[in-house]
Scaffold this motif. Structure first.
Motif, PDB file in Angstrom:
ATOM      1  N   SER A 187     -16.820 -43.123 -50.544  1.00  0.00           N
ATOM      2  CA  SER A 187     -17.306 -44.159 -49.622  1.00  0.00           C
ATOM      3  C   SER A 187     -16.187 -45.039 -49.073  1.00  0.00           C
ATOM      4  O   SER A 187     -16.465 -46.046 -48.441  1.00  0.00           O
ATOM      5  N   GLU A 189     -13.590 -46.759 -46.802  1.00  0.00           N
ATOM      6  CA  GLU A 189     -13.527 -46.886 -45.345  1.00  0.00           C
ATOM      7  C   GLU A 189     -12.234 -47.568 -44.902  1.00  0.00           C
ATOM      8  O   GLU A 189     -12.236 -48.395 -43.994  1.00  0.00           O
ATOM      9  N   GLN A 228     -12.031 -51.499 -45.014  1.00  0.00           N
ATOM     10  CA  GLN A 228     -13.176 -52.169 -44.385  1.00  0.00           C
ATOM     11  C   GLN A 228     -14.301 -52.257 -45.409  1.00  0.00           C
ATOM     12  O   GLN A 228     -14.408 -51.417 -46.291  1.00  0.00           O
ATOM     13  N   MET A 229     -15.131 -53.291 -45.302  1.00  0.00           N
ATOM     14  CA  MET A 229     -16.239 -53.456 -46.239  1.00  0.00           C
ATOM     15  C   MET A 229     -17.164 -52.235 -46.116  1.00  0.00           C
ATOM     16  O   MET A 229     -17.687 -51.958 -45.038  1.00  0.00           O
ATOM     17  N   PRO A 230     -17.367 -51.492 -47.195  1.00  0.00           N
ATOM     18  CA  PRO A 230     -18.152 -50.259 -47.121  1.00  0.00           C
ATOM     19  C   PRO A 230     -19.615 -50.518 -46.728  1.00  0.00           C
ATOM     20  O   PRO A 230     -20.148 -51.588 -47.010  1.00  0.00           O
ATOM     21  N   LEU A 231     -20.210 -49.522 -46.118  1.00  0.00           N
ATOM     22  CA  LEU A 231     -21.592 -49.629 -45.645  1.00  0.00           C
ATOM     23  C   LEU A 231     -22.529 -50.032 -46.768  1.00  0.00           C
ATOM     24  O   LEU A 231     -23.417 -50.862 -46.586  1.00  0.00           O
ATOM     25  N   GLN A 232     -22.318 -49.472 -47.942  1.00  0.00           N
ATOM     26  CA  GLN A 232     -23.162 -49.760 -49.102  1.00  0.00           C
ATOM     27  C   GLN A 232     -23.169 -51.252 -49.429  1.00  0.00           C
ATOM     28  O   GLN A 232     -24.147 -51.781 -49.906  1.00  0.00           O
ATOM     29  N   ARG A 233     -22.073 -51.942 -49.150  1.00  0.00           N
ATOM     30  CA  ARG A 233     -22.000 -53.375 -49.440  1.00  0.00           C
ATOM     31  C   ARG A 233     -22.330 -54.236 -48.226  1.00  0.00           C
ATOM     32  O   ARG A 233     -22.606 -55.420 -48.373  1.00  0.00           O
ATOM     33  N   ARG A 234     -22.282 -53.648 -47.041  1.00  0.00           N
ATOM     34  CA  ARG A 234     -22.591 -54.416 -45.819  1.00  0.00           C
ATOM     35  C   ARG A 234     -24.093 -54.585 -45.619  1.00  0.00           C
ATOM     36  O   ARG A 234     -24.543 -55.582 -45.085  1.00  0.00           O
ATOM     37  N   VAL A 235     -24.861 -53.565 -46.024  1.00  0.00           N
ATOM     38  CA  VAL A 235     -26.295 -53.555 -45.781  1.00  0.00           C
ATOM     39  C   VAL A 235     -26.993 -54.400 -46.844  1.00  0.00           C
ATOM     40  O   VAL A 235     -26.693 -54.261 -48.035  1.00  0.00           O
ATOM     41  N   PRO A 236     -27.912 -55.284 -46.456  1.00  0.00           N
ATOM     42  CA  PRO A 236     -28.577 -56.130 -47.448  1.00  0.00           C
ATOM     43  C   PRO A 236     -29.505 -55.325 -48.351  1.00  0.00           C
ATOM     44  O   PRO A 236     -30.071 -54.323 -47.946  1.00  0.00           O
TER      45      PRO A 236
END
Length: 150
Positions: A49, A51, A54-62
């Motif tokens: 995961s 990136e 960059q802040m990974p998608l798993q941590r960006r999504v609430p």
């Protein structure tokens, strides 16, 4: 044309890039890995995961919701299904093994009998759980609703 004259098309076969074979090869020294850093080291493998910082998608999504780890899930079987099973195979008692034999439940399923449909036959039913209406319908006809301790 003979078999010994066959050759692959021009440009179809390339020589393998031989890395780390001295300075004369043009691919010695750092062996095309550049200088220093994670990617230059042996054994490097990137996290799936990752990136690039960059802040990974798993941590960006609430995150939301709740999943109860202690939930007990039952396989629902209605009275009309029991009635058709009893008529088809001329049964007077139905238990978990009977349901498994006829493909209505699998090995690890917990079975709950629900009250949809009409029951006409007197049946002795054994299951993991019963709804109140199903239990009443079975017992009104003189049958028994037996619980399995699981």
């Amino acid at each position: 044309m003979k078999l010994h004259t066959l050759k692959p098309a021009k440009g179809a076969i390339k020589k393998r890039k031989r890395i780390g074979r001295g300075p004369g090869s043009g691919r010695g020294g750092t062996s095309t890995r550049g200088h220093k850093g994670h990617k230059s080291r042996s054994g490097y493998s990137q996290k799936l995961s990752f990136e690039g910082g960059q802040m990974p998608l798993q941590r960006r999504v609430p995150k939301f919701g709740f999943k109860n780890p202690f939930r007990v899930e039952y396989k629902p079987i209605n009275l009309d299904t029991l009635q058709s099973l009893a008529e088809t195979y001329n049964l007077d008692s139905i238990d978990i093994n009977t349901l498994r034999e006829h493909g209505l439940a699998s090995k690890k399923d917990l079975v709950k009998i629900l009250g949809r449909g009409e029951l006409k036959a007197k049946l002795n039913v054994t299951a993991h759980a019963f709804s109140a209406s199903a239990k009443a319908a079975i017992e009104n006809l003189g049958g028994t609703a037996t619980l399995i301790e699981s």
